[in-house]
Write a protein that holds these residues in place. Sequence first.
Motif, PDB file in Angstrom:
ATOM      1  N   PHE A   1       0.810  -1.301   0.112  1.00  0.00           N
ATOM      2  CA  PHE A   1       0.401   0.101   0.202  1.00  0.00           C
ATOM      3  C   PHE A   1       0.886   1.008   0.254  1.00  0.00           C
ATOM      4  O   PHE A   1       0.578   2.127  -0.557  1.00  0.00           O
ATOM      5  CB  PHE A   1      -0.905   0.049   1.030  1.00  0.00           C
ATOM      6  CG  PHE A   1      -1.690   1.162   1.344  1.00  0.00           C
ATOM      7  CD1 PHE A   1      -2.414   1.042   0.669  1.00  0.00           C
ATOM      8  CD2 PHE A   1      -1.294   2.082   1.622  1.00  0.00           C
ATOM      9  CE1 PHE A   1      -3.407   2.292   0.523  1.00  0.00           C
ATOM     10  CE2 PHE A   1      -2.427   3.427   2.326  1.00  0.00           C
ATOM     11  CZ  PHE A   1      -3.909   3.853   0.961  1.00  0.00           C
ATOM     12  N   ILE A   2       1.897   1.527   1.052  1.00  0.00           N
ATOM     13  CA  ILE A   2       2.693   2.152   1.021  1.00  0.00           C
ATOM     14  C   ILE A   2       3.449   2.359  -0.405  1.00  0.00           C
ATOM     15  O   ILE A   2       3.128   3.807  -0.711  1.00  0.00           O
ATOM     16  CB  ILE A   2       3.851   2.371   2.308  1.00  0.00           C
ATOM     17  CG1 ILE A   2       3.083   2.357   3.594  1.00  0.00           C
ATOM     18  CG2 ILE A   2       5.220   3.006   2.276  1.00  0.00           C
ATOM     19  CD1 ILE A   2       3.953   2.160   4.546  1.00  0.00           C
ATOM     20  N   GLN A   3       3.989   1.512  -0.841  1.00  0.00           N
ATOM     21  CA  GLN A   3       5.164   1.401  -2.629  1.00  0.00           C
ATOM     22  C   GLN A   3       3.797   1.676  -3.590  1.00  0.00           C
ATOM     23  O   GLN A   3       4.109   3.188  -4.050  1.00  0.00           O
ATOM     24  CB  GLN A   3       4.858   0.128  -3.014  1.00  0.00           C
ATOM     25  CG  GLN A   3       5.485   0.226  -4.525  1.00  0.00           C
ATOM     26  CD  GLN A   3       7.014   0.075  -3.542  1.00  0.00           C
ATOM     27  OE1 GLN A   3       7.291   0.004  -2.985  1.00  0.00           O
ATOM     28  NE2 GLN A   3       7.802   0.953  -4.890  1.00  0.00           N
ATOM     29  N   TRP A   4       2.320   1.937  -3.391  1.00  0.00           N
ATOM     30  CA  TRP A   4       0.913   2.261  -4.057  1.00  0.00           C
ATOM     31  C   TRP A   4       0.855   3.833  -4.046  1.00  0.00           C
ATOM     32  O   TRP A   4       0.453   4.718  -5.236  1.00  0.00           O
ATOM     33  CB  TRP A   4      -0.129   1.625  -4.245  1.00  0.00           C
ATOM     34  CG  TRP A   4      -0.983   1.729  -4.747  1.00  0.00           C
ATOM     35  CD1 TRP A   4      -1.707   1.531  -6.496  1.00  0.00           C
ATOM     36  CD2 TRP A   4      -2.675   2.441  -5.033  1.00  0.00           C
ATOM     37  NE1 TRP A   4      -2.792   1.996  -6.949  1.00  0.00           N
ATOM     38  CE2 TRP A   4      -3.331   2.880  -4.970  1.00  0.00           C
ATOM     39  CE3 TRP A   4      -2.760   3.221  -3.395  1.00  0.00           C
ATOM     40  CZ2 TRP A   4      -4.262   3.317  -5.809  1.00  0.00           C
ATOM     41  CZ3 TRP A   4      -4.468   4.180  -3.277  1.00  0.00           C
ATOM     42  CH2 TRP A   4      -4.582   4.148  -4.357  1.00  0.00           C
ATOM     43  N   ALA A   5       0.340   4.166  -2.843  1.00  0.00           N
ATOM     44  CA  ALA A   5      -0.318   5.449  -2.744  1.00  0.00           C
ATOM     45  C   ALA A   5       0.503   6.192  -2.743  1.00  0.00           C
ATOM     46  O   ALA A   5       0.931   7.510  -2.479  1.00  0.00           O
ATOM     47  CB  ALA A   5      -1.033   5.074  -1.111  1.00  0.00           C
ATOM     48  N   PHE A   6       2.405   5.932  -1.799  1.00  0.00           N
ATOM     49  CA  PHE A   6       3.119   7.302  -1.864  1.00  0.00           C
ATOM     50  C   PHE A   6       4.513   6.526  -2.780  1.00  0.00           C
ATOM     51  O   PHE A   6       4.860   7.966  -3.875  1.00  0.00           O
ATOM     52  CB  PHE A   6       4.251   7.290  -0.513  1.00  0.00           C
ATOM     53  CG  PHE A   6       2.606   7.448   0.689  1.00  0.00           C
ATOM     54  CD1 PHE A   6       2.405   8.548   0.798  1.00  0.00           C
ATOM     55  CD2 PHE A   6       2.725   6.370   1.612  1.00  0.00           C
ATOM     56  CE1 PHE A   6       1.244   8.964   1.638  1.00  0.00           C
ATOM     57  CE2 PHE A   6       1.603   6.311   2.275  1.00  0.00           C
ATOM     58  CZ  PHE A   6       0.174   8.031   2.176  1.00  0.00           C
ATOM     59  N   ILE A   7       4.653   5.801  -2.790  1.00  0.00           N
ATOM     60  CA  ILE A   7       6.870   5.916  -3.882  1.00  0.00           C
ATOM     61  C   ILE A   7       6.249   5.679  -5.764  1.00  0.00           C
ATOM     62  O   ILE A   7       6.793   6.767  -5.906  1.00  0.00           O
ATOM     63  CB  ILE A   7       7.260   4.513  -3.251  1.00  0.00           C
ATOM     64  CG1 ILE A   7       7.349   4.560  -1.839  1.00  0.00           C
ATOM     65  CG2 ILE A   7       8.062   4.473  -3.763  1.00  0.00           C
ATOM     66  CD1 ILE A   7       8.094   3.268  -1.254  1.00  0.00           C
ATOM     67  N   ASP A   8       5.388   4.967  -5.684  1.00  0.00           N
ATOM     68  CA  ASP A   8       5.217   4.348  -6.981  1.00  0.00           C
ATOM     69  C   ASP A   8       3.718   6.221  -7.665  1.00  0.00           C
ATOM     70  O   ASP A   8       3.972   5.686  -8.837  1.00  0.00           O
ATOM     71  CB  ASP A   8       4.706   3.652  -7.858  1.00  0.00           C
ATOM     72  CG  ASP A   8       5.987   2.588  -7.329  1.00  0.00           C
ATOM     73  OD1 ASP A   8       6.602   2.924  -6.848  1.00  0.00           O
ATOM     74  OD2 ASP A   8       5.289   1.352  -7.121  1.00  0.00           O
ATOM     75  N   SER A   9       3.080   7.149  -6.600  1.00  0.00           N
ATOM     76  CA  SER A   9       1.860   7.503  -7.589  1.00  0.00           C
ATOM     77  C   SER A   9       2.877   9.217  -8.102  1.00  0.00           C
ATOM     78  O   SER A   9       3.608   8.982  -7.906  1.00  0.00           O
ATOM     79  CB  SER A   9       1.535   8.418  -6.070  1.00  0.00           C
ATOM     80  OG  SER A   9       2.310   8.912  -5.276  1.00  0.00           O
ATOM     81  N   VAL A  10       1.665   9.303  -8.667  1.00  0.00           N
ATOM     82  CA  VAL A  10       1.861  10.765  -9.750  1.00  0.00           C
ATOM     83  C   VAL A  10       1.340  12.158  -8.921  1.00  0.00           C
ATOM     84  O   VAL A  10      -0.178  11.618  -8.703  1.00  0.00           O
ATOM     85  CB  VAL A  10       1.963  10.880 -10.608  1.00  0.00           C
ATOM     86  CG1 VAL A  10       1.477  12.010 -11.186  1.00  0.00           C
ATOM     87  CG2 VAL A  10       2.157   9.681 -11.590  1.00  0.00           C
ATOM     88  N   VAL A  11       1.382  12.935  -8.088  1.00  0.00           N
ATOM     89  CA  VAL A  11       0.594  13.961  -7.364  1.00  0.00           C
ATOM     90  C   VAL A  11       0.630  15.121  -8.462  1.00  0.00           C
ATOM     91  O   VAL A  11      -0.420  15.442  -9.411  1.00  0.00           O
ATOM     92  CB  VAL A  11       0.848  14.548  -6.607  1.00  0.00           C
ATOM     93  CG1 VAL A  11       0.234  15.183  -5.643  1.00  0.00           C
ATOM     94  CG2 VAL A  11       0.924  13.198  -5.450  1.00  0.00           C
ATOM     95  N   PHE A  12       1.234  15.364  -9.242  1.00  0.00           N
ATOM     96  CA  PHE A  12       1.518  16.834  -9.696  1.00  0.00           C
ATOM     97  C   PHE A  12       1.650  16.418 -10.881  1.00  0.00           C
ATOM     98  O   PHE A  12       2.226  14.975 -11.694  1.00  0.00           O
ATOM     99  CB  PHE A  12       2.309  17.639  -9.500  1.00  0.00           C
ATOM    100  CG  PHE A  12       2.173  18.399  -8.074  1.00  0.00           C
ATOM    101  CD1 PHE A  12       1.407  18.916  -7.306  1.00  0.00           C
ATOM    102  CD2 PHE A  12       3.170  17.414  -6.832  1.00  0.00           C
ATOM    103  CE1 PHE A  12       1.281  19.072  -6.116  1.00  0.00           C
ATOM    104  CE2 PHE A  12       3.719  17.833  -5.598  1.00  0.00           C
ATOM    105  CZ  PHE A  12       2.115  18.356  -4.839  1.00  0.00           C
ATOM    106  N   GLY A  13       1.784  17.367 -12.433  1.00  0.00           N
ATOM    107  CA  GLY A  13       2.040  17.115 -13.241  1.00  0.00           C
ATOM    108  C   GLY A  13       1.349  16.734 -14.510  1.00  0.00           C
ATOM    109  O   GLY A  13       1.039  16.898 -15.668  1.00  0.00           O
ATOM    110  N   ALA A  14       0.084  15.154 -13.912  1.00  0.00           N
ATOM    111  CA  ALA A  14       0.357  15.222 -15.250  1.00  0.00           C
ATOM    112  C   ALA A  14      -1.642  15.621 -15.824  1.00  0.00           C
ATOM    113  O   ALA A  14      -2.871  16.143 -14.422  1.00  0.00           O
ATOM    114  CB  ALA A  14      -0.575  13.601 -13.792  1.00  0.00           C
TER     115      ALA A  14
END
Lengths: 377, 249
Positions: free
Chosen positions: A57-70
Motif C-alpha cells: 500500500f505504501i508503495q502504491w500510495a506514496f512511492i509509485d504515485s503521481v500527484v502533480f504534472g498529469a
Amino acid sequence: MSLETKKYPVGMHPALPPPSGSVGPVRWMRDNLFSSTSNTVLTLLGLYLIYIIVPPFIQWAFIDSVVFGAESRKECLAIMGEDRGACWSFVYRRWGQFVYGFYPVEERWRVNVAFLLTAFTIAVVLIERLRAIKPVLIAGVLLPVVSFFLITGSSIFGLADVPTNKMGGILLTLIVGLTGIFVSLPISIMLALSRISKLPIFSIFATIFIEFIRGVPLITLLFIASTLLSYFLPAGSNFDLLLRVLIMVTIFSAAYIAEVIRGGLAAIPTGQYEAADALGLSYWQSMRLIILPQALKISIPGIVGSFIGLFKDTTLVVIIGLLDPLGIGMAAISTTAWAGLSTELYVFIGLFFFIFCFGMSRYSLHLEKKLHTGHNN
Amino acid sequence: MANNNDKPAIVIAGMHKWYGDFHVLRDINIEVKKGEIIVVCGPSGSGKSTMIRCINRLEEHQQGQIIVDGIELTNDIKKIDEVRREVGMCFQHFNLFPHLTILENCTLAPIWVRGIPKKEAEATAMHFLEKVKIPDQALKYPGQLSGGQQQRVAIARSLCMKPRTILFDEPTSALDPEMIKEVLDVMIELAEEGMTMICVTHEMGFARKVADRVIFMDAGQIVEENTPAEFFDNPKNERTQLFLSQILH
C-alpha cells in the motif's frame, strides 16, 4: 532469593519493589502476544497480514504515485511507466471542486473564512482550561449566523448571493453534517424529556414522532424532502432544497439521539431526582443542573456514535442530486480525462471521512475521561 | 412571634396512602412541635420511610391532611416547593450529586432556589462543612469520599438551605459500623441545637439519648408512641415488645 524473614510491626512494613521478571516489555510480550500456542499462531498470522498489506500500500500510495504534472489518467500512466501507483493528480486537479463544489471561484474566500471561524471555534472549545461557558455559548450562536451570511451571501454586508445548488463537496458535507449535529442535539433532549414526561400529550407526541422517524430510512426522508414536499407546499412557493434536506437530516438524527438520551436518563438513580426535589429545585432546574449533566455524560458514546453515523449518511444526498465529495468524485471519474480511476477516489473519500469521524471518536473518549469524577452510579 | 412559635412544625391528621390497591399507610396522626426530636422505628415494610417521605411530598397521600409550618400539602406545586425549601432531607444512600464537587453540592440549592449570591453561599457552605468536620474535602467529588463522609456532606447540604426541619430516612443503614458514630455525632449536635428532626432509624442508643418521643410503626399504622424511657423500658404493646426484644438482644 532469600525470603524476607524479619518481622515488622503493623504499619512499618516497607513497600518493596515487585519481584524481577514480573514487569517490563519482555514480560508484556510474553503475557499478551505469546501466552499460549494459539495466541502465538495468531500473533504470527497478524504480523504476516501486516507484512503483505502495508508495504504494497505504501508503495502504491506514496512511492509509485503521481500527484502533480498529469492532466489526465493517460498522462499519469505515461509518467508511471511500469510501476502502477496511485494517480493523485486527479484529486489535485479537482481539489477546488472537492472542497467547494460549484461555488463561484472568486467568492471562495468567503467559504475559507467560514472554515477558519469553525476551526477556531472548535479549537476554543477543545482548550482544556477554558471552562467558562459564556464564550463557548456566544461562539456557538455567532458562528452559525456569521457562517450562514458568509456562505449564502447578504446584501447588507455587500456579499453577492450564492444559490445553495452551487454548494457541494466538503463544504456541503460540513454544512449538512454540522447543522445536523448541532441542531439535533437540543431537539433530541427535548424529545427525550417529552417521551418520559408524565403528561400524555408530550409523551404520546414524542413517541409517535420518534418511532415514525426511526422506522423510515433516511433515503425515504430525503426523497420526501426533494419531491413529495412540493406537493404539500402551496404552488409557487420556493422552499430551498438544501434547507429541506437540512430539516430532514436534523429530525432524523434527533429521533435517534433522543432514544440514546432516554437511555441515559433511565440510568440516573431515582435518588438523584428525589434529592433535587427535596432541595426545592424546580423541574427545569433539576433537569438542567442535576439530571441532564449526568444523563448526557453517560450518553456520550451513543450520541457521538449517532453523530458519526449522521456525518457519513450525508453522502446519501447524492441520491437527490446534491453533490457531496463522493458525488463530485463520481462525476469526475466519468469524464474522459479521468475515466477508469476509482480506487484513488474511494481511498481519498474514505480518508476524508475517517479523519473527521476518528476525530469525533477521540474527542468523545477524551470528554468521557474528563467528566469522570470517580463515581459510578 | 410567640404565637408563631407555638404553632406545631408538622401536623399529620388522619392520613392514608395507597400504592395502587395496596393500603400502605393507615390513619396516621402525628403532631411535631418546633424543636422536637422524633424517632420513628419499626420492622421493614411497616411504612415508616413512606410516612416521612410524605412530609416533603416525595410521596403523595390520598386522604387526610399534612400541614408543614402552617402550609397544607396539596397538588399545588408552589406550596410543595415552599415546604421543600424549609424541610431538609437526608437519605439512606446520601444521594449526593456525583458530577458536582462537595462545595457545589452544598451551594447549588441556596444559589438556585434561594437566589443567594455565590460568594455568600460558599461561605455558608464552608461554615456547615466545618460543622460536620470535613471542610478539607470541599473541592473533592462525592465519589472520592467514604460513606460516613458522604452522609455528613448530605447533612451539610440540607443545613445550607437553613431548614426549620430535617427528615432523616435511615441515615446510617448503608454505613460501615465504624462510620455510624461520626454521622450520629453530627445528628446529636443538631438535636442539641434545637433543630426539629424526624428520624427513621434503628439506632436505639441515639433514640434514647436525644429523642423526645419514639414512634413505633407496624403494618402501616402507628402502634405505640412514647418517651424513649417509657418506650424502651416499659413498652405497652405486644408487637413493640417483640420488636424490641429482637433488635436489642
